[in-house]
Design a protein around this motif. Structure first.
Motif, PDB file in Angstrom:
ATOM      1  N   GLU A 115      40.882  44.250  34.479  1.00 53.12           N
ATOM      2  CA  GLU A 115      41.830  44.395  35.580  1.00 53.12           C
ATOM      3  C   GLU A 115      43.087  45.131  35.132  1.00 53.12           C
ATOM      4  OE1 GLU A 115      42.588  40.277  36.569  1.00 53.12           O
ATOM      5  OE2 GLU A 115      44.259  40.149  35.179  1.00 53.12           O
ATOM      6  N   THR A 132      35.988  34.807  43.205  1.00 48.64           N
ATOM      7  CA  THR A 132      35.376  35.562  42.128  1.00 48.64           C
ATOM      8  C   THR A 132      35.424  37.025  42.536  1.00 48.64           C
ATOM      9  OG1 THR A 132      33.932  33.734  41.513  1.00 48.64           O
ATOM     10  CG2 THR A 132      33.284  35.940  40.763  1.00 48.64           C
ATOM     11  N   THR A 133      36.167  37.809  41.775  1.00 45.08           N
ATOM     12  CA  THR A 133      36.390  39.204  42.134  1.00 45.08           C
ATOM     13  C   THR A 133      35.220  40.074  41.700  1.00 45.08           C
ATOM     14  OG1 THR A 133      37.511  39.706  40.066  1.00 45.08           O
ATOM     15  CG2 THR A 133      38.871  38.906  41.906  1.00 45.08           C
ATOM     16  N   GLU A 134      35.212  41.282  42.262  1.00 41.91           N
ATOM     17  CA  GLU A 134      34.241  42.318  41.912  1.00 41.91           C
ATOM     18  C   GLU A 134      35.011  43.597  41.634  1.00 41.91           C
ATOM     19  OE1 GLU A 134      31.808  42.690  45.385  1.00 41.91           O
ATOM     20  OE2 GLU A 134      30.818  40.778  45.071  1.00 41.91           O
ATOM     21  N   ASP A 137      38.088  45.269  43.875  1.00 44.82           N
ATOM     22  CA  ASP A 137      38.911  44.314  44.623  1.00 44.82           C
ATOM     23  C   ASP A 137      40.387  44.522  44.294  1.00 44.82           C
ATOM     24  OD1 ASP A 137      36.872  43.066  46.000  1.00 44.82           O
ATOM     25  OD2 ASP A 137      36.674  41.412  44.585  1.00 44.82           O
ATOM     26  N   PHE A 149      40.869  45.329  40.226  1.00 46.72           N
ATOM     27  CA  PHE A 149      39.789  44.974  39.306  1.00 46.72           C
ATOM     28  C   PHE A 149      38.808  46.119  39.093  1.00 46.72           C
ATOM     29  CE2 PHE A 149      41.439  40.947  40.643  1.00 46.72           C
ATOM     30  CZ  PHE A 149      41.351  40.172  39.504  1.00 46.72           C
ATOM     31  N   SER A 152      35.149  41.669  36.643  1.00 49.62           N
ATOM     32  CA  SER A 152      35.092  40.458  37.463  1.00 49.62           C
ATOM     33  C   SER A 152      35.902  39.327  36.830  1.00 49.62           C
ATOM     34  CB  SER A 152      33.620  40.032  37.616  1.00 49.62           C
ATOM     35  OG  SER A 152      33.537  38.894  38.424  1.00 49.62           O
ATOM     36  N   ASN A 153      36.439  38.468  37.689  1.00 41.22           N
ATOM     37  CA  ASN A 153      37.185  37.300  37.238  1.00 41.22           C
ATOM     38  C   ASN A 153      37.211  36.280  38.376  1.00 41.22           C
ATOM     39  OD1 ASN A 153      38.769  35.771  35.445  1.00 41.22           O
ATOM     40  ND2 ASN A 153      40.653  36.482  36.398  1.00 41.22           N
ATOM     41  N   THR A 154      37.345  35.026  38.037  1.00 42.34           N
ATOM     42  CA  THR A 154      37.481  33.978  39.043  1.00 42.34           C
ATOM     43  C   THR A 154      38.838  33.317  38.865  1.00 42.34           C
ATOM     44  OG1 THR A 154      35.109  33.576  39.052  1.00 42.34           O
ATOM     45  CG2 THR A 154      36.495  31.830  39.955  1.00 42.34           C
ATOM     46  N   LYS A 162      39.864  46.306  49.292  1.00 38.85           N
ATOM     47  CA  LYS A 162      38.741  46.665  48.428  1.00 38.85           C
ATOM     48  C   LYS A 162      38.645  48.187  48.390  1.00 38.85           C
ATOM     49  CE  LYS A 162      34.374  45.721  46.794  1.00 38.85           C
ATOM     50  NZ  LYS A 162      34.118  44.908  45.633  1.00 38.85           N
ATOM     51  N   ASP A 168      31.069  51.313  39.974  1.00 42.16           N
ATOM     52  CA  ASP A 168      31.688  50.473  38.950  1.00 42.16           C
ATOM     53  C   ASP A 168      32.122  51.318  37.746  1.00 42.16           C
ATOM     54  OD1 ASP A 168      31.033  48.448  40.680  1.00 42.16           O
ATOM     55  OD2 ASP A 168      29.667  47.404  39.308  1.00 42.16           O
TER      56      ASP A 168
END
Length: 187
Positions: A115, A132-134, A137, A149, A152-154, A162, A168
Motif C-alpha cells: 500500500e 479485506t482490501t484488494e 482499493d 492498495f 491486500s490487507n485486512t 476503487k 494488479d
C-alpha cells in the motif's frame, strides 16, 4: 377544597386549549404565506415568459457554478490519471467539497509492500468497517489518511473508491516502486 381543584383544572385546560389554538393559527398563517410567495414567484416567471424572457427553470446552464458543472473527482498518481469508481458515502462527498475548493496534493509513502499511505491534512467523516482490501482499493484510514492498495490487507477502513482498468501488475508498477505523489481534484 374540591371546588378549588376543579377551578384549577378548568384554568389549566383553558390555557392548554388557548396555546394549541395559537399554534394552529400560526401554522396556518405560515402555510398561507408560503402559498402566496410561491404564487408570486410563479407570476413573476409567467410575466417574464410573456415578455419574451425564458423562465429560470429553463436556464441554459450559463450561470451554473463550476461545482455544479464538475462531473467527479479526478485522481492522478505520479502525474498519471487513473479511472476511479468513487464510493457513494459522506466521506467522498466531503472529499469532493475539499477538492473543489483546492486540489489536494498528497505525498504518499510505501508501507509493507502492499500500500501507499498519505495524510490528507484534515479529517473526513469515517464509517470504518473491517475490510479485506484488494489491489486498486482506495481507503480512508483513521479519518485523515488516504491509502491506495496494490496488494491486500485486512483492517478497519472507510471505502473511498476503487481504481478501474489497471491490472494488479500495473498497479504494483505504478505504486510499488517508491513513494509517489497523488493529486485529487475536480474534473
Amino acid at each position: 377544597m374540591k371546588r378549588t381543584i376543579a377551578i384549577m383544572i378548568v384554568l389549566v385546560m383553558a390555557l392548554v386549549c388557548a396555546a394549541c389554538g395559537s399554534e394552529e393559527k400560526q401554522e396556518s398563517q405560515e402555510t398561507d404565506t408560503q402559498k402566496i410567495e410561491a404564487s408570486e414567484d410563479q407570476g413573476a416567471q409567467d410575466q417574464s415568459a410573456s415578455e419574451g424572457e425564458k423562465p429560470e427553470a429553463e436556464d441554459t446552464g450559463e450561470d451554473v457554478t463550476v461545482e455544479e458543472k464538475a462531473k467527479d473527482l479526478a485522481l492522478k498518481i505520479g502525474g498519471k490519471t487513473v479511472d476511479v469508481k468513487w464510493a457513494k458515502n459522506e466521506s467522498v462527498d466531503v472529499l469532493r467539497k475539499i477538492a473543489f475548493e483546492k486540489p489536494l496534493e498528497i505525498n504518499m509513502s510505501m508501507y509493507d509492500d502492499f500500500e501507499q499511505v498519505g495524510e490528507l491534512g484534515q479529517s473526513l467523516p469515517a464509517a470504518d468497517k473491517n475490510i479485506t482490501t484488494e489491489p486498486g482499493d482506495i481507503m480512508l484510514y483513521s479519518g485523515s489518511n488516504i491509502v491506495i492498495f496494490y496488494g491486500s490487507n485486512t483492517w478497519e477502513y472507510t471505502r473511498l473508491g476503487k481504481i478501474k482498468g489497471l491490472s494488479d501488475s500495473e498497479l504494483k508498477k505504478l505504486l510499488g516502486s517508491g513513494d509517489v505523489t497523488v493529486s485529487i481534484s475536480m474534473e
